[in-house]
Design a protein around this motif. Structure first.
Motif, PDB file in Angstrom:
ATOM      1  N   ILE A  16       0.837  -1.202   0.000  1.00 32.10           N
ATOM      2  CA  ILE A  16       0.000   0.000   0.000  1.00 32.10           C
ATOM      3  C   ILE A  16       0.873   1.254   0.000  1.00 32.10           C
ATOM      4  O   ILE A  16       0.584   2.234  -0.690  1.00 32.10           O
ATOM      5  N   THR A  17       1.965   1.210   0.766  1.00 31.93           N
ATOM      6  CA  THR A  17       2.886   2.351   0.810  1.00 31.93           C
ATOM      7  C   THR A  17       3.506   2.609  -0.562  1.00 31.93           C
ATOM      8  O   THR A  17       3.606   3.759  -1.007  1.00 31.93           O
ATOM      9  N   PHE A  29       3.128  12.165   2.683  1.00 29.86           N
ATOM     10  CA  PHE A  29       2.403  10.899   2.820  1.00 29.86           C
ATOM     11  C   PHE A  29       2.460  10.402   4.264  1.00 29.86           C
ATOM     12  O   PHE A  29       1.439  10.010   4.838  1.00 29.86           O
ATOM     13  N   VAL A  30       3.664  10.422   4.852  1.00 26.83           N
ATOM     14  CA  VAL A  30       3.829   9.991   6.249  1.00 26.83           C
ATOM     15  C   VAL A  30       3.039  10.920   7.178  1.00 26.83           C
ATOM     16  O   VAL A  30       2.391  10.467   8.130  1.00 26.83           O
ATOM     17  N   GLY A  31       3.074  12.231   6.901  1.00 24.41           N
ATOM     18  CA  GLY A  31       2.358  13.186   7.744  1.00 24.41           C
ATOM     19  C   GLY A  31       0.867  12.952   7.751  1.00 24.41           C
ATOM     20  O   GLY A  31       0.238  12.903   8.818  1.00 24.41           O
ATOM     21  N   LEU A  35      -1.266  11.704  10.984  1.00 22.25           N
ATOM     22  CA  LEU A  35      -2.274  12.638  11.485  1.00 22.25           C
ATOM     23  C   LEU A  35      -3.665  12.006  11.435  1.00 22.25           C
ATOM     24  O   LEU A  35      -4.491  12.227  12.331  1.00 22.25           O
ATOM     25  N   THR A  36      -3.920  11.222  10.395  1.00 22.42           N
ATOM     26  CA  THR A  36      -5.183  10.479  10.324  1.00 22.42           C
ATOM     27  C   THR A  36      -5.296   9.500  11.489  1.00 22.42           C
ATOM     28  O   THR A  36      -6.331   9.421  12.158  1.00 22.42           O
ATOM     29  N   ALA A 202      -6.964   7.074  -0.387  1.00 12.49           N
ATOM     30  CA  ALA A 202      -7.341   5.764   0.150  1.00 12.49           C
ATOM     31  C   ALA A 202      -6.151   5.082   0.808  1.00 12.49           C
ATOM     32  O   ALA A 202      -6.275   4.465   1.879  1.00 12.49           O
ATOM     33  N   CYS A 203      -4.977   5.190   0.183  1.00 10.25           N
ATOM     34  CA  CYS A 203      -3.767   4.577   0.752  1.00 10.25           C
ATOM     35  C   CYS A 203      -3.404   5.229   2.083  1.00 10.25           C
ATOM     36  O   CYS A 203      -3.093   4.539   3.069  1.00 10.25           O
ATOM     37  N   ALA A 204      -3.409   6.565   2.128  1.00 11.13           N
ATOM     38  CA  ALA A 204      -3.023   7.286   3.341  1.00 11.13           C
ATOM     39  C   ALA A 204      -3.993   7.010   4.486  1.00 11.13           C
ATOM     40  O   ALA A 204      -3.575   6.754   5.627  1.00 11.13           O
TER      41      ALA A 204
END
Length: 292
Positions: A16-17, A29-31, A35-36, A202-204
């Motif tokens: 997914i990453t 992306f990491v942020g 945060l989600t 969707a991935c994040a």
């Protein structure tokens, strides 16, 4: 068993990453991912957050920073080195963690744990492949190695504070901090905000949900599992990642299969406590107890 479960989840998240990184820079992306995850845990544990302590804020911020640096530096390194070279350098966290545990926490690993470390490390080397060992002192290699140290620090920090904090509150803090630190570092690297697409979002968000489960489990399980033992279990991540990749159509070379077997053997060996490997002091104490 809980740590084995999240290691399986880790392995599944690798694909997914890779998909998400096609549409976004690493830090953004990491942020968004963390945060989600932080927003989800904050909503779940809002009432208990009223009792958050100073120690939990410090621990969460330190762990969050290590998560940010580990993920960010590894992603940065992948811009100039191959994935196999990155896997080789990242695998160094397996011997780094027990050494850090020894020096920081003053807890020497059991002799059988050292055997498990050796087997797991050999397995990770085989998984990385023969091309992984051709590395030099470039910026990609240095960034990846620093990211590996940050990953090892995360495991040590969780083990250091696990019994002193509330798992729910410290998870909220570390997830929010990991996301915020990642976004704050974006101007330093010149990374731009990408346009939002359904696939990227969707991935994040999906990985954000997975991060909630992963970090909560790590903070809870490492109350009773030492950092070194946890690390040997975490070494199984690429095995599960390879299985998921194989289901998605990737091929697994014979060396990778052998590496997976070594990692599994390392987990088993680290849990084995034969009589001949018992500490002399413990044997002496046992004899004294019998005599008494």
């Amino acid at each position: 068993m809980a740590l084995v479960g999240i290691t399986m989840l880790w392995g599944a998240s690798f694909l997914i990453t890779q998909t998400g990184m096609q549409y976004s820079g690493p830090l953004f992306f990491v942020g968004v991912r963390f945060l989600t995850a932080g927003a989800i845990t904050l909503a779940l544990f809002l009432k208990t957050m009223r009792d958050v302590t100073r120690r939990e804020l410090i621990a969460g911020a330190a762990i969050g920073l290590s998560i940010c640096l580990g993920c960010g530096l590894q992603s940065y390194g992948l811009q100039t080195i191959t994935s196999s070279q990155s896997a080789f350098l990242t695998a160094l966290y397996v011997p780094i963690v027990p050494l850090m545990q020894w020096f920081v926490l003053r807890k020497a690993p059991h002799v059988m744990t050292w055997g498990g470390i050796g087997l797991a490390f050999m397995g990770l080397m085989l998984l990385a492949g023969p091309g992984a060992h051709h590395i030099g002192p470039g910026r990609g290699e240095i960034a990846t190695l620093l990211g590996t140290v940050a990953m090892a620090a995360e495991i040590i920090l969780i083990g250091r504070f696990a019994t002193q904090v509330d798992s729910r509150r410290v998870t909220v803090v570390q997830l929010l901090c990991a996301g915020l630190f990642s976004l704050l570092f974006m101007p330093l690297t010149g990374e731009a905000v990408p346009s939002c697409t359904p696939v990227w979002a969707a991935c994040a968000i999906g990985l954000g949900v997975a991060s909630v489960i992963i970090q909560l489990t790590m903070n809870w399980a490492q109350k009773v599992v030492s950092p070194t033992r946890a690390t040997i279990i975490y070494a199984g991540e690429p095995v599960w990642g390879g299985i998921v990749g194989r289901l998605a159509g990737d091929s697994l070379p014979s060396l990778a299969l052998l590496g997976g077997a070594f990692i599994i053997a390392g987990v088993v060996a680290s849990e084995w406590r034969p009589k001949f490997a018992s500490a002399p002091g413990r044997r002496s104490k046992a004899r004294s107890d019998v005599a008494i």
